[in-house]
Design a protein around this motif. Structure first.
Motif, PDB file in Angstrom:
ATOM      1  N   GLN A  72       0.783  -1.169  -0.038  1.00 16.79           N
ATOM      2  CA  GLN A  72       0.276   0.093  -0.519  1.00 16.79           C
ATOM      3  C   GLN A  72       0.759   1.169  -0.181  1.00 16.79           C
ATOM      4  N   ARG A 101      -7.127  -2.090   0.527  1.00 23.19           N
ATOM      5  CA  ARG A 101      -6.399  -1.298   1.174  1.00 23.19           C
ATOM      6  C   ARG A 101      -5.869   0.243   1.190  1.00 23.19           C
ATOM      7  N   TYR A 102      -5.639   0.098   0.039  1.00 25.16           N
ATOM      8  CA  TYR A 102      -5.672   1.696  -0.537  1.00 25.16           C
ATOM      9  C   TYR A 102      -7.011   2.193  -0.154  1.00 25.16           C
TER      10      TYR A 102
END
Length: 252
Positions: A72, A101-102
């Protein structure tokens, strides 16, 4: 092919086109060539970036095992270095993990996730037996002090991805697959297109259905009779889905 250095890792990438930024994120054990049909299709309407993740293709391997948080951070710095804000992310499998996740903590315009990993399945009784067998065998091998036996044991019980991984990438794989992203899914408040192969065994279809339920603006397209690489096997169909989903974001 141009290169850049992101977080100390030399990274091979390509970019073409103008307009809104699209970043392509390939799967585990793959490289950017797997995203080439998408890259070539979208470059007429978008500013498209494609790269080999660190540890894959022609990009350098990190000096230590990376976690998903490290990947990330890599994507964060890539965006900063390339001057990208509020991108469209298109990810397959492992690449979808990084995208999720980003997007849970950064502005993202839209996402397309295909064969997305990130939900840890509940262990079946077969997997519980296999895990118990591995733990027992590992204790026995530890008593011998043999690194050769230890390696054979890991190869026997490990997945195909694990057996194919070398050096720090094995450590990386273990860190990545053990992170469950389920709790992040409701935080994804942007339009998401999910594309799934009906017969995907690596990330079964029920995972796609669960992601559709948990992400408020997600929709699921199923490619009948296809597997984990449905987006690649049926690249023309996949690109037509992208055209519909991204049409309002085009630059003519």
């Amino acid at each position: 092919m141009p290169q850049c250095t992101i977080n100390g890792v030399r990274t091979e990438y390509e970019e073409q086109g103008q307009g809104k930024a699209v970043i392509l994120l390939h799967g585990w054990g793959q490289r950017m060539i797997m995203m080439e049909p998408v890259f070539m299709h979208l470059k007429s309407h978008f500013h498209v970036f494609n790269f080999d993740f660190p540890g894959f293709g022609k990009s350098e391997t990190p000096s230590r095992g990376w976690s998903l948080a490290d990947y990330q951070a890599f994507l964060e710095q890539f965006c900063v270095q390339m001057g990208v804000e509020n991108p469209i992310l298109i990810g397959h499998s492992f690449g979808a993990r990084v995208a999720i996740r980003y997007a849970a903590s950064h502005p993202v315009c839209k996402m397309v996730l295909t064969g997305a990993a990130g939900i840890r399945p509940k262990p079946s009784w077969q997997s519980r037996i296999r895990t118990a067998g591995y733990k027992a065998a590992r204790k026995a091998v530890a008593l011998t002090g043999s690194r050769e036996l230890e390696e054979k044991l890991k190869n026997h019980f490990g997945s195909e991805d694990y057996r194919n991984a070398q050096g720090v990438m094995r450590e990386t794989l273990v860190k990545v697959v053990n992170e469950d992203l389920t709790d992040l899914l409701p935080r994804i408040q942007i339009p998401v297109l999910l594309v799934w192969g009906e017969k995907d065994e690596a990330t079964p279809l029920w995972m796609g259905k669960q992601m559709e339920e948990m992400m408020p603006e997600a929709g699921l397209a199923i490619f009948e009779g296809d597997d984990h690489f449905a987006y690649f096997h049926q690249s023309d169909r996949f690109n037509r889905c992208l055209d519909i989903f991204l049409k309002e974001d085009w630059e003519d």
